[in-house]
Scaffold this motif. Structure first.
Motif: not given
Length: 208
Positions: A95-121
């Motif tokens: 949910d792109v709008p939700t992701a953008v809003d949470t990051v603006k409000r202080g979330a560090f990141d928003f990762c969609e499943k399935p995600f790359s293990d290396n990228v996530l770590v």
């Protein structure tokens, strides 16, 4: 990136297989974790007198039975735990709008499943580095406030005018004291605040 010392990653997901997979992945990179099967369980862990004392971050599922990840995020904000406890949202429903809003409000990141293990770590390690920096800044601010409390009222008066850039003569005129007295108070302020110049003092106070 070298593993952050004494770090903890909090995994909050109602899917047991996801929790186990994430815990295993983090162990493979020497990152300790604690897992919670609901936002309510995690909330019980951090509410009350909880304080972030070592680098930490949260892997938080967006959609769970009961309290949602978004509601938990609101609680983290209310508890004043950001940015010492960065949040990485995990979702299977982009949910792109939700992701953008949470990051603006202080979330560090928003990762969609399935995600790359290396990228996530990698993002987890970056979040832990941010947490470590926030903890260091908090410690510095605590020390700075303690030093400020050690100033006398007159020293605070002199400090305020010195930080504004006034020379000793004008400080003396405004406070109706001698230039020599200003010099003495100024020297004591610099000593107590552990600075060598008015510019350094102003920069230090700007961090509060």
């Amino acid at each position: 990136m070298e593993p952050i010392q004494n770090a903890t990653v909090y995994i909050v997901d109602d899917d047991a297989s996801v929790r186990e997979a994430l815990a295993w992945l983090l162990r493979s990179r020497r990152l300790p974790s604690e897992s919670f099967d609901s936002a309510e369980a995690f909330d019980a862990r951090i509410s009350g007198q909880f304080e972030v004392r070592s680098p930490s971050c949260v892997l938080l599922d967006v959609r769970m039975g009961g309290m949602s990840g978004m509601t938990m995020f609101e609680k983290l904000i209310a508890y004043g735990l950001l940015p010492t406890l960065p949040v990485i949202f995990l979702t299977g429903h982009a949910d792109v709008p939700t992701a953008v809003d949470t990051v603006k409000r202080g979330a560090f990141d928003f990762c969609e499943k399935p995600f790359s293990d290396n990228v996530l770590v990698d993002r987890v390690e970056q979040a832990l580095a941010q947490s470590a920096a926030a903890l260091a800044q908090r410690s510095e601010n605590t020390s700075l406030r303690a030093r400020l409390e050690g100033l006398t009222d007159r020293e605070r008066d002199v400090m305020r005018l010195v930080v504004e850039g006034l020379p000793n003569k004008l400080v003396a005129d405004q406070l109706d004291i001698s230039v020599r007295t200003v010099e003495v108070h100024r020297a004591r302020v610099f000593e107590k605040m552990s600075v060598k110049s008015a510019v350094e003092l102003a920069n230090l106070l700007r961090n509060l």
